[in-house]
Design an enzyme around this catalytic site. Sequence first.
Site, PDB file in Angstrom:
ATOM      1  N   GLU A   3      25.369 -24.409 -21.057  1.00 56.89           N
ATOM      2  CA  GLU A   3      24.663 -25.260 -21.671  1.00 56.89           C
ATOM      3  C   GLU A   3      24.954 -27.093 -21.707  1.00 56.89           C
ATOM      4  O   GLU A   3      26.053 -26.843 -22.131  1.00 56.89           O
ATOM      5  CB  GLU A   3      23.280 -25.336 -22.324  1.00 56.89           C
ATOM      6  CG  GLU A   3      22.562 -26.185 -22.598  1.00 56.89           C
ATOM      7  CD  GLU A   3      21.332 -25.817 -24.481  1.00 56.89           C
ATOM      8  OE1 GLU A   3      20.389 -26.653 -24.825  1.00 56.89           O
ATOM      9  OE2 GLU A   3      22.524 -25.692 -24.544  1.00 56.89           O
ATOM     10  N   CYS A  28      19.978 -21.060 -23.947  1.00 60.36           N
ATOM     11  CA  CYS A  28      20.254 -21.758 -25.809  1.00 60.36           C
ATOM     12  C   CYS A  28      18.930 -21.042 -26.967  1.00 60.36           C
ATOM     13  O   CYS A  28      18.858 -19.775 -26.479  1.00 60.36           O
ATOM     14  CB  CYS A  28      20.381 -23.291 -25.774  1.00 60.36           C
ATOM     15  SG  CYS A  28      20.786 -23.321 -27.379  1.00 60.36           S
ATOM     16  N   LYS A  64      14.433 -25.430 -18.762  1.00 52.02           N
ATOM     17  CA  LYS A  64      13.648 -24.683 -19.683  1.00 52.02           C
ATOM     18  C   LYS A  64      12.369 -24.736 -19.999  1.00 52.02           C
ATOM     19  O   LYS A  64      11.631 -26.541 -20.224  1.00 52.02           O
ATOM     20  CB  LYS A  64      14.748 -25.742 -21.405  1.00 52.02           C
ATOM     21  CG  LYS A  64      14.585 -25.304 -22.731  1.00 52.02           C
ATOM     22  CD  LYS A  64      15.784 -25.645 -23.617  1.00 52.02           C
ATOM     23  CE  LYS A  64      15.965 -24.907 -25.008  1.00 52.02           C
ATOM     24  NZ  LYS A  64      16.648 -25.791 -25.631  1.00 52.02           N
TER      25      LYS A  64
END
Length: 597
Positions: free
Chosen positions: A334, A465, A413
């Site tokens: 990430e 994440c 995301k």
Amino acid sequence: MKRDKEKNHKVIQQNLLNQERSDNWYKIIIKNLGLVFLASLLFSASFPNLVIENGIPFFAWFAYIPILIVIGKCSLLACIGWGAVYGFLSYGLFNYWLGTFHPMAGTIVYSVYLFYLAVVFLFFKLADILFPKRSYLVQWFIWLAYEYLCTQGFLGYSYGVTGYSQWRIIPLIQIAGITGVWGVCALVTFPSFWLAGAFKERGTDAKGLNLQQTTQTSASSLSNLFSIIRDVLYRFVKNKLSVFLRKETVSAIIWAIALAAAFTFGFITNKDFSSYPSANITLIQHNTDPWEASKAPTSMQVHEAYRNDLTILKRLSDEALASRSDTQLVVWPETAFVPRIYWHYTYRDDPESWITVRELLNYLSAQSIPFLIGNDDARMDSAKNPNSNDKHRIDYNASLLFEKDQITNVYRKLHLVPFTEHFPYEKQLPFMYKALKEADTHFWEKGDEETVFQAQGFTFSTPICFEDTFGYLSRNFIRRGADILVNISNDAWSNSLPAQNQHLSMAVFRAVENRRSMVRSTASGQTCAIDPAGRIIAMAPPFTEAWLNVSVPVMKGETIYTLCGDYTGITFTAIAAALLLFGMVLCIINNLKKVRK
């Protein structure tokens, strides 16, 4: 005359009792505080922690007994207070590392769970009052509902859900493919509530001493807490447990059958996947917190740090590719590369950043296989950012798939970290928004598509994440056609092995729930491969520069969980709400009958 003497005698006895209670109030507080602290220790120790790397999952099966004992002996108002204390203590011990993530993270999470547990303890006490005979069952459903609900909405946070403590018990967690993590939660938490119900059973030991009296008179200080526990357990097993078991045999048998069935299912389905097609993936762990570079005192030092990170990433990738010729995909963590690739390539408004981006693109143009890279995917969007001084820039936390030096697909995301990545209440709570911005918070825009990438011979999706801590998102990726889950994470900021293992423990369930392989490329650990049964089949050492070449099974098909989602958690919530509503209605009806009489 005789009646007057009896009346006076009762008054004297009541005054003496009140005096005794007044004299012992501090002893009761110390005893309850000891039980709450013990419960907090059992809870936090069942997960990965500073002392035991992977946690002690056995503790989770009994972790809630101490708090349920406290609830049984306290008033409604006191239960709310003890719930707040337990919420703050348990998450303070469990998520001690949050302060390193963001200056406000620990304060926010501990405060949220202080409030949550105060409310849960209130409902626990109501269950005690409304269902005196089988309150333990109602409390069990309340707890399961709470664990599900605390993962929902803007404040959704999956850390601390009891089922995740069992991540290393592979046969047990296979039922997650049917029920999600919630089925594991139900099996693991039931003993706490059933045994706490047994503690409430009335009875005396061989000497005729009541258990409650014994614990009250013995609890003079925290120093003799363990001797009290030993004494309580002896009396409990000898007298109360046998009586309670005769009354509550059915629930105990149902739980035992369900547990046996879960393990049987786990052993049957825990198979070898060597006969399945495999995907060969290279995972890079550069052991750097990408955002530390931005804190350098000068712009030159910032860019130097970014280029140094790129040098490490390229070196590790070259070493991994040189050791294996059949790699199908290389994965960087990430935001491993911080300068905004698309933005600086397109607009080139920062010469230093463009030089670093050009170096990366030159490297990628020489590669024959795809690279997946975590990056800030900045785009110009006047509809979302009308400020021309910002050039209408919107930032997305993204994973970019490169074939040569071209971006062929992007995932942005979808589930952002509350407060520290996303805060949608700027207009309603401007003071909090301002405080977050002043605390160096980097807000992202939410993505709008569950992207499925195409690699050489398999498809994959990339929960970023925090996203792999939620079952619904990985499920959606699989339903859209992903063969493999590829998580990219940065937990380097925590500088904590327990924090990284707590994150890993939830990722394991995403593999089991959907019967899919998962690989994780992280900034500092735990970079690993997880097979569809939740077994960790390869792991890079944490807090080191490392690469990992893995071959993982490529699975097709859908599990019951993939098809139906969190129906188990929703069912538990509905049952808890229905029971509490039924209990309150019944209580009102009974009180009305008494008034009429």
